[in-house]
Design a protein around this motif. Sequence first.
Motif, short mmCIF file in Angstrom:
data_model
loop_
_atom_site.label_atom_id
_atom_site.label_comp_id
_atom_site.label_asym_id
_atom_site.label_seq_id
_atom_site.Cartn_x
_atom_site.Cartn_y
_atom_site.Cartn_z
N SER A 159 0.83 -1.20 0.00
CA SER A 159 0.00 0.00 0.00
C SER A 159 0.86 1.25 0.00
CB SER A 159 -0.94 -0.01 1.21
OG SER A 159 -0.18 -0.09 2.41
N GLN A 160 2.18 1.07 0.02
CA GLN A 160 3.10 2.21 -0.03
C GLN A 160 4.47 1.72 -0.52
OE1 GLN A 160 3.61 3.63 3.98
NE2 GLN A 160 3.90 1.59 4.82
N THR A 161 5.27 2.64 -1.06
CA THR A 161 6.61 2.24 -1.53
C THR A 161 7.64 2.28 -0.40
OG1 THR A 161 6.78 4.49 -2.39
CG2 THR A 161 6.41 2.75 -4.00
N PHE A 192 -1.21 -0.01 -4.01
CA PHE A 192 -2.61 -0.43 -4.14
C PHE A 192 -3.37 -0.16 -2.84
CE2 PHE A 192 0.32 -2.90 -6.61
CZ PHE A 192 -0.27 -3.01 -7.87
N ARG A 193 -4.54 0.47 -2.97
CA ARG A 193 -5.38 0.70 -1.79
C ARG A 193 -6.84 0.58 -2.20
NH1 ARG A 193 -2.35 6.04 0.84
NH2 ARG A 193 -0.28 5.06 0.80
N PRO A 194 -7.64 -0.12 -1.39
CA PRO A 194 -9.05 -0.28 -1.77
C PRO A 194 -9.86 1.00 -1.58
CG PRO A 194 -8.48 -1.71 0.09
CD PRO A 194 -7.29 -0.85 -0.17
N HIS A 203 0.70 5.50 -8.34
CA HIS A 203 2.17 5.40 -8.31
C HIS A 203 2.76 6.32 -7.26
CE1 HIS A 203 0.97 3.95 -12.24
NE2 HIS A 203 2.12 3.30 -12.30
N GLN A 204 3.81 5.83 -6.61
CA GLN A 204 4.55 6.65 -5.65
C GLN A 204 6.03 6.64 -6.00
OE1 GLN A 204 3.82 5.07 -1.68
NE2 GLN A 204 2.21 6.57 -1.32
N ILE A 205 6.73 7.65 -5.52
CA ILE A 205 8.19 7.60 -5.56
C ILE A 205 8.67 7.80 -4.12
CG2 ILE A 205 10.32 8.66 -6.39
CD1 ILE A 205 8.89 9.34 -8.96
N1 PHE Z 1 4.48 6.02 2.86
C1 PHE Z 1 3.78 7.27 3.14
C2 PHE Z 1 2.41 7.22 2.45
O1 PHE Z 1 2.20 6.40 1.61
C3 PHE Z 1 4.55 8.47 2.65
C4 PHE Z 1 5.85 8.69 3.39
C5 PHE Z 1 7.01 8.12 2.93
C6 PHE Z 1 5.89 9.43 4.55
C7 PHE Z 1 8.21 8.32 3.61
C8 PHE Z 1 7.06 9.64 5.25
C9 PHE Z 1 8.22 9.08 4.76
O2 PHE Z 1 1.55 8.02 2.75
#
Ligand code: PHE
Length: 339
Positions: free
Chosen positions: A169-171, A195-197, A209-211
Amino acid sequence: MQERLSEIKNQAKDDLAKAGSIEEVETIKTRYLGRKGGVINEIIKAIPSLPSEQRSSTGKSANILKNEIGRWIEEKKGGFDTSAEASLTLPSFDVSQPGEHKPYGHKHPLTQTIDEIKGIFKKLCFDIEYGPEVEHEYYNFDALNIPADHPSREDFDTFYLGNKRLLRSQTSTVQIRVMEKKKPPIRMIAPGKVFRPDTVDARHASMFHQIEGLMVDEGVSFSDLKYVLTLFAQSYFGQDIKMRFRPSFFPFTEPSAEIDISCSLCKGKGCSVCSQSGWVEVLGAGMVDPNVFNAVGYDPEKYTGFAFGMGVERLTMLKYGIDNIRLFFENDLRFLSQF
Ligand code: PHE
């Protein structure tokens, strides 16, 4: 006599169907249409000896058949036409015709954004890293200091696959994977799908997409975080972009911040994209929590670091004034060809 003519007709048809070369067709021609001894001519010659009422009709029919057989013979010959002229003219190709237009494709706008951001961070000597989309709960939650009762672990915030596997759900998962493999100093970004529902609407999709970014070394401070993110925002949006750091909370960073940029669509005056506030949230960030360092075996007394995560769709929407996230995923060329 009419019966005889229809026999001849059928026989000629059969003979021609069996003929396998121009020579054979010529022989058939002589047999049926030859002046001397040709089958048709023999009939015509015999007409005067017929009863007078049959003469004119037999003459007519014989002539029709003669023409018919003549036509079949020419058609059959055409099928064997292998002369030099014939082979030159058959597959016609007009070299003066304009070429067929094949439109060029290009990268998807989200890929273009990811490439551009990779380029910005490469200049700052950040490595590009990747992690799996199907993850273990450990990397998505446990190692990131996310407690067992944290709401982001609920079924309605994460796609679970069973057996402690999930769609990440997060990178931030990639932070852990990279720190497990490498020793500091670390400078990396990790682009990828998450991916998040969520209920799909103009700003939310169940895949986006995240970076992720991570920098770890001795003596890394919050001012380094601020410097790197300001440099990034100015490179991506332009020098006159304004940034706002708001205190926030993430289990894996302490202290944490959410970072807004001045709305590039209305230049901070207020519009529908920024909910009339003049600011849009684009990033979560903070200093890496010591518990995260403990999880990967780094000494939190020796090392400090910062991490950040940004949404690629949102950055792209802001830059180009796109007001609906769904446009990225519909494959509509009227939209995609504008980039
Ligand atoms: N992973 C967090 C999110 O998806 C974003 C984040 C990354 C916050 C790294 C702090 C440090 O919302």
